[in-house]
Design a protein around this motif. Sequence first.
Motif, PDB file in Angstrom:
ATOM      1  N   LYS A  60      -2.628  -2.849  -5.799  1.00 57.64           N
ATOM      2  CA  LYS A  60      -1.278  -2.602  -5.607  1.00 57.64           C
ATOM      3  C   LYS A  60      -0.832  -1.993  -4.661  1.00 57.64           C
ATOM      4  N   LYS A  61      -1.719  -0.796  -4.340  1.00 58.72           N
ATOM      5  CA  LYS A  61      -1.304   0.006  -3.159  1.00 58.72           C
ATOM      6  C   LYS A  61      -1.446  -0.703  -1.888  1.00 58.72           C
ATOM      7  N   LYS A  64       1.738  -2.857  -1.535  1.00 60.93           N
ATOM      8  CA  LYS A  64       2.843  -2.203  -1.045  1.00 60.93           C
ATOM      9  C   LYS A  64       2.889  -1.743   0.570  1.00 60.93           C
ATOM     10  N   ASN A  67       3.867  -4.879   2.351  1.00 58.15           N
ATOM     11  CA  ASN A  67       5.333  -4.817   2.391  1.00 58.15           C
ATOM     12  C   ASN A  67       5.858  -3.830   3.485  1.00 58.15           C
ATOM     13  N   THR A  85      10.642   0.058   0.652  1.00 56.34           N
ATOM     14  CA  THR A  85       9.804   0.235  -0.460  1.00 56.34           C
ATOM     15  C   THR A  85      10.546   0.121  -1.882  1.00 56.34           C
TER      16      THR A  85
END
Length: 103
Positions: A60-61, A64, A67, A85
């Motif tokens: 998941k990190k 991010k 992104n 974010t």
Amino acid sequence: MVYIAAWDEFVERSVEIFRSDPDTARYTMKYRHCDGKLVLKVTDNKECLKFKTDQAQDAKKMEKLNNIFFGLMARGPEVDLAEITGKEQTEAPAPKKGRGRKQ
């Protein structure tokens, strides 16, 4: 090559590398399924940072961070990271009431 142990430090320094020279900065990731290891690497040919993990929750990190880099590449290196974010969205949606069984 420098392995960074703390995730937040890796993200901050990676963004600094990209903002300092976006034309030569590169971001790569390598996953070895047999070992269950994920290695993220950010370099600009002068400095190289790496982050290695074997934890599943770090995926998941990584998403991010992807992104963040997509936003920096699309909007330019001067963009505010809070826009990318979504940290400015502090208001949580109201919980829905279900039709659960009454006890």
